[in-house]
Scaffold this motif. Sequence first.
Motif, short mmCIF file in Angstrom:
data_model
loop_
_atom_site.label_atom_id
_atom_site.label_comp_id
_atom_site.label_asym_id
_atom_site.label_seq_id
_atom_site.Cartn_x
_atom_site.Cartn_y
_atom_site.Cartn_z
N TRP A 46 0.86 -1.21 0.00
CA TRP A 46 0.00 0.00 0.00
C TRP A 46 0.88 1.25 0.00
N ARG A 47 0.56 2.20 -0.85
CA ARG A 47 1.37 3.43 -0.96
C ARG A 47 0.49 4.62 -0.60
N GLY A 48 0.23 4.85 0.64
CA GLY A 48 -0.62 5.98 1.07
C GLY A 48 0.08 7.30 0.76
N GLN A 49 -0.73 8.34 0.50
CA GLN A 49 -0.14 9.66 0.23
C GLN A 49 0.60 10.17 1.47
N ALA A 50 1.74 10.81 1.23
CA ALA A 50 2.43 11.56 2.28
C ALA A 50 2.90 10.70 3.44
N VAL A 51 2.81 9.36 3.32
CA VAL A 51 3.26 8.54 4.46
C VAL A 51 4.74 8.75 4.71
N THR A 52 5.52 8.83 3.62
CA THR A 52 6.97 8.98 3.81
C THR A 52 7.25 10.29 4.54
N GLY A 53 6.53 11.36 4.12
CA GLY A 53 6.71 12.67 4.77
C GLY A 53 6.37 12.59 6.25
N LEU A 54 5.25 11.91 6.57
CA LEU A 54 4.83 11.73 7.97
C LEU A 54 5.91 10.99 8.74
N GLY A 55 6.45 9.96 8.08
CA GLY A 55 7.48 9.15 8.72
C GLY A 55 8.71 9.96 9.03
N VAL A 56 9.12 10.77 8.08
CA VAL A 56 10.31 11.60 8.29
C VAL A 56 10.04 12.60 9.42
N LEU A 57 8.84 13.18 9.43
CA LEU A 57 8.46 14.13 10.50
C LEU A 57 8.54 13.43 11.85
N ALA A 58 7.99 12.22 11.91
CA ALA A 58 7.95 11.49 13.19
C ALA A 58 9.35 11.17 13.68
#
Length: 232
Positions: free
Chosen positions: A204-216
């Motif tokens: 699954w490739r949800g939008q902005a997940v990578t960005g959220l992950g980097v933020l976290a």
Amino acid sequence: MTERARGESSGVVGNERLTALIGAVVLVLSVAEIATVPTLGSLIVAHFFVGVLLAGPVVAKTASTGWRFIRYYSGDPAYRRKGPPRLLLRVMAPVLVVSTIALIGSGIALAITGPAPEILIRVHVVSFLVWLATLAVHVFAYVRRVPRLIADDWRRPLPRTRENGAAPGPSGRRMRLAVNIAALVLAAIAAVLLLPTAAPWEGWRGQAVTGLGVLAVAVCIGTAVAVMLKRR
Ligand code: HEM
């Protein structure tokens, strides 16, 4: 100065040590869960497993802090003597508890429903952001006390007193350990039973997940640096 030297009752000290031990478990699992977010597509199974595993210690943590809350507001002299948490932490506590329940609850709901309902994904992402911010402040406030509180349980076992209705001798430490192990084992059983629900999410490739992950991950590193600077 030890809690005992401050005249705190063994019930209050026992509760604080239990909360600290569970807090340490929650911290390790929370960091592990956050580490799966930047590459969620490939780590979705680990994300599910650790997410459900986290539910056990979170329930135990809410119970141990809830006990302190009830004893304080029902006027227990020992808990009144200890006093309430600092104002900011007191105000933030309900936000932390509610965002944690919304985060884990929406996560388990998404495991059961699959990737379909967009609203559940939104609830999961928004509660994640609120949880991350409040947890960072909570950890910054408490993490320095945790190692000493846990070590004290092994270095300075609490005496059994008339207050806890038992013959003299070390007490409570085994119960605190048993509560933590039981919370983890029950959650691990639930996590294993829920693992098959991860299949529809693989890749699954949800939008902005990578960005959220980097933020976290950035918030985790920021909190760790702030704790170290405060310590120095
Ligand atoms: C999902 C995560 C968590 C939730 C829902 C949660 C909830 C709470 C609540 C409601 C309180 C009482 C209010 C207060 O003093 O602020 C509390 C206290 C505390 N928490 Fe957490 N917490 C979480 C994670 C953690 C973590 C990761 C740590 C470890 C660094 C931690 C360590 C503590 C400590 C040491 C206390 C004070 C205990 C006392 O003085 O009796 N908590 N927590």
